[in-house]
Scaffold this motif. Structure first.
Motif, PDB file in Angstrom:
ATOM      1  N   GLY A  65       0.822  -1.199  -0.058  1.00  0.00           N
ATOM      2  CA  GLY A  65       0.199  -0.070  -0.004  1.00  0.00           C
ATOM      3  C   GLY A  65       0.677   1.296   0.002  1.00  0.00           C
ATOM      4  N   ARG A  66       2.007   1.101   0.532  1.00  0.00           N
ATOM      5  CA  ARG A  66       2.727   2.597   0.740  1.00  0.00           C
ATOM      6  C   ARG A  66       2.844   3.301  -0.464  1.00  0.00           C
ATOM      7  N   ARG A 125       1.356   3.308  -3.196  1.00  0.00           N
ATOM      8  CA  ARG A 125       0.170   3.846  -3.433  1.00  0.00           C
ATOM      9  C   ARG A 125      -0.687   4.983  -2.957  1.00  0.00           C
ATOM     10  N   LEU A 126      -0.177   5.441  -1.722  1.00  0.00           N
ATOM     11  CA  LEU A 126      -0.953   6.272  -0.908  1.00  0.00           C
ATOM     12  C   LEU A 126      -1.159   7.592  -1.436  1.00  0.00           C
ATOM     13  N   LEU A 127      -0.223   8.185  -2.269  1.00  0.00           N
ATOM     14  CA  LEU A 127      -0.338   9.470  -2.868  1.00  0.00           C
ATOM     15  C   LEU A 127      -1.430   9.248  -4.129  1.00  0.00           C
ATOM     16  N   ALA A 128      -1.308   8.568  -4.832  1.00  0.00           N
ATOM     17  CA  ALA A 128      -2.059   8.220  -5.809  1.00  0.00           C
ATOM     18  C   ALA A 128      -3.711   8.080  -5.360  1.00  0.00           C
ATOM     19  N   TRP A 129      -3.703   7.324  -4.380  1.00  0.00           N
ATOM     20  CA  TRP A 129      -5.060   7.138  -3.723  1.00  0.00           C
ATOM     21  C   TRP A 129      -5.469   8.445  -3.134  1.00  0.00           C
ATOM     22  N   ALA A 130      -4.735   9.265  -2.572  1.00  0.00           N
ATOM     23  CA  ALA A 130      -5.117  10.474  -2.047  1.00  0.00           C
ATOM     24  C   ALA A 130      -5.600  11.476  -3.141  1.00  0.00           C
ATOM     25  N   ALA A 131      -4.676  11.435  -4.130  1.00  0.00           N
ATOM     26  CA  ALA A 131      -5.180  12.303  -5.116  1.00  0.00           C
ATOM     27  C   ALA A 131      -6.379  12.098  -5.724  1.00  0.00           C
ATOM     28  N   GLY A 141     -10.383   1.608  -1.638  1.00  0.00           N
ATOM     29  CA  GLY A 141     -11.311   0.755  -0.912  1.00  0.00           C
ATOM     30  C   GLY A 141     -11.069  -0.528  -0.632  1.00  0.00           C
ATOM     31  N   GLN A 142     -10.672  -1.634  -1.367  1.00  0.00           N
ATOM     32  CA  GLN A 142     -10.359  -2.747  -1.152  1.00  0.00           C
ATOM     33  C   GLN A 142      -9.109  -2.714  -0.012  1.00  0.00           C
ATOM     34  N   PHE A 143      -8.253  -1.846  -0.116  1.00  0.00           N
ATOM     35  CA  PHE A 143      -7.427  -1.963   0.988  1.00  0.00           C
ATOM     36  C   PHE A 143      -7.310  -1.475   2.180  1.00  0.00           C
ATOM     37  N   LEU A 144      -8.531  -0.536   2.220  1.00  0.00           N
ATOM     38  CA  LEU A 144      -8.755  -0.208   3.491  1.00  0.00           C
ATOM     39  C   LEU A 144      -9.711  -0.887   4.035  1.00  0.00           C
ATOM     40  N   HIS A 145     -10.505  -1.970   3.479  1.00  0.00           N
ATOM     41  CA  HIS A 145     -11.129  -2.896   3.823  1.00  0.00           C
ATOM     42  C   HIS A 145     -10.252  -4.049   4.662  1.00  0.00           C
ATOM     43  N   ARG A 146      -9.317  -4.317   3.953  1.00  0.00           N
ATOM     44  CA  ARG A 146      -8.285  -5.324   4.602  1.00  0.00           C
ATOM     45  C   ARG A 146      -7.491  -4.816   5.727  1.00  0.00           C
ATOM     46  N   MET A 147      -7.402  -3.570   5.810  1.00  0.00           N
ATOM     47  CA  MET A 147      -6.644  -2.988   7.014  1.00  0.00           C
ATOM     48  C   MET A 147      -7.676  -2.973   8.035  1.00  0.00           C
ATOM     49  N   SER A 148      -8.887  -3.003   7.906  1.00  0.00           N
ATOM     50  CA  SER A 148     -10.040  -3.025   8.793  1.00  0.00           C
ATOM     51  C   SER A 148     -10.100  -4.308   9.787  1.00  0.00           C
ATOM     52  N   GLY A 157      -9.369   6.038   6.164  1.00  0.00           N
ATOM     53  CA  GLY A 157      -9.250   6.881   5.043  1.00  0.00           C
ATOM     54  C   GLY A 157      -9.117   8.562   5.600  1.00  0.00           C
ATOM     55  N   ASP A 158      -9.408   8.582   6.798  1.00  0.00           N
ATOM     56  CA  ASP A 158      -9.556  10.009   7.254  1.00  0.00           C
ATOM     57  C   ASP A 158      -8.084  10.411   7.827  1.00  0.00           C
ATOM     58  N   PHE A 159      -7.313   9.371   8.119  1.00  0.00           N
ATOM     59  CA  PHE A 159      -5.929   9.507   8.331  1.00  0.00           C
ATOM     60  C   PHE A 159      -5.250   9.752   7.063  1.00  0.00           C
ATOM     61  N   LEU A 160      -5.471   9.198   5.973  1.00  0.00           N
ATOM     62  CA  LEU A 160      -4.737   8.952   4.776  1.00  0.00           C
ATOM     63  C   LEU A 160      -4.790  10.549   4.160  1.00  0.00           C
TER      64      LEU A 160
END
Length: 395
Positions: free
Chosen positions: A156-157, A159-165, A189-196, A229-232
């Motif tokens: 995930g790391r 991809r973080l900037l692309a996701w935030a954009a 969304g799929q990543f955040l669901h896995r992280m949940s 996602g609020d943190f991201l």
């Protein structure tokens, strides 16, 4: 005198031309009146400081729970985060995110962040020419935020900037920029669901604590992806924009840099002036749920209202010489670059800590910041530099 005749404009703030050079359009909107209807989108633009500030502080009339973007179809898909919610739910979930991001909570990281800033500046002085965005603005958030949140080292790391954009683009119209981000939003969304899922985030981190809150019944499990996602979002794009603008403004205004080097106590005010002068967030919308007078204008319930932070921070009615970059500006802290009121950017304390630490290091180590011409970024919501060549001359 109260007016019900609202001026209209064919200005489209989402054209490439307006995004790259927005300030003439902002000035034209301010001159038309406190509220202007944008024909292209059937929304009411608010471009003056006083009215933007007033709307941001009336969250009972100008609500966020129906989305803060310009496209209703996309607004319906953005529920659950603290940004797109109203009290009392907003108070609960924002508190769970903000507890880690208050100035007090961040104190334990001060030494670590300052040491990191010192190392980065030393490396960039040694390197010679570098890019303000990829090598400076992005370096800090990417090095710090994933570890604080507990993201796995191998996922995930990158991809973080692309996701935030993509997430920020979706607050704009359904244009090509927004649509290009849809695959990225699905991926995020799929990543955040896995992280949940308990155990997928590293223990004793901000994200892991949020997952534990859900396990303990403090929040519903289905809300976890949006809250992670609020943190991201607030930890990424806005910080990158502010830090990149920092180098550009001081490189373009060497007298201001000399002044800051001679008096580092000006650092907090200087960072405020950077954010005022080049606001990272262009603005968000609100839905008006009751008839309301704003400025001298009567608005009816049901109006979608666009609050233009970047314009408010250049409003001649509030700021003396607003186009001037002045780190001694007495009221720079009044800027709306991070929003204001209950929905003020939850990550702004972290952005300030990053900015202050880097400025402290730069003032000690750098005599002159030399910059080329910036290439500005095409983005619906973020005002930022795409690339900028920089050279730091050692003190």
């Amino acid at each position: 005198m109260l007016t019900t005749a609202i001026p209209t404009s064919d200005i489209d703030p989402y054209t490439d031309e307006s995004i790259l050079a927005p300030y003439d359009d902002y000035r034209a909107l301010r001159d038309l009146g406190p509220v202007v209807r944008l024909d292209q989108y059937d929304v009411f633009a608010v471009a003056r400081y006083r009215e933007v500030f007033e709307a941001l502080h009336d969250h009972e009339s100008f609500i966020s729970g129906e989305g803060v973007g310009i496209t209703e179809q996309l607004n319906k898909a953005q529920h659950g985060s603290s940004l797109t919610s109203d009290p009392p739910y907003h108070d609960l979930v924002r508190g769970m995110v903000a507890r880690h991001l208050t100035p007090k909570a961040l104190r334990e990281f001060h030494t670590h962040i300052q040491d990191w800033a010192d190392r980065l500046v030393d490396e960039l002085i040694e390197r010679g020419e570098f890019d303000a965005v990829t090598d400076f603005g992005q370096a800090f958030p990417l090095a710090l935020v994933p570890d604080l949140l507990g993201w796995p080292v191998d996922e995930g790391r990158e991809r973080l900037l692309a996701w935030a954009a993509a997430g920020f683009n979706a607050f704009g119209p359904l244009n090509a920029r927004t649509q290009a981000g849809f695959p990225l939003l699905q991926e995020m969304g799929q990543f955040l669901h896995r992280m949940s899922i308990p155990g997928n985030l590293r223990p004793d981190t901000w994200g892991a604590q949020l997952v534990a809150d859900a396990q303990n019944g403090k929040i519903a499990n289905e809300l976890l992806p949006a809250l992670l996602g609020d943190f991201l979002a607030p930890s990424m794009d806005t910080s990158v924009s502010a830090l990149s603008s920092l180098l550009w403004l001081f490189g373009a205004k060497p007298a201001q840099w000399d002044l800051l080097r001679s008096d580092p106590s000006l650092i907090p005010g200087a960072f405020n002036e950077i954010v005022r002068r080049e606001s990272p967030l262009r603005g968000f919308t609100r839905l008006l749920v009751k008839d309301r007078v704003l400025g001298d204008t009567q608005l009816e319930a049901g109006a979608r209202v666009m609050l233009l932070y970047g314009s408010a921070n250049r409003d001649e009615r509030h700021w003396d010489a607003p186009e001037t970059f002045d780190i001694t500006r007495a009221n720079a802290a009044e800027h709306l670059g991070f929003g204001h009121g209950i929905h003020g950017c939850v990550g702004q304390a972290l952005s300030r800590l990053e900015g202050h630490s880097l400025l402290a290091s730069l003032t000690k180590k750098v005599r002159r910041i030399e910059v080329g011409e910036p290439t500005w970024r095409l983005h619906n919501t973020i005002r930022g530099i795409e690339s900028l060549p920089v050279t730091l001359r050692a003190a």
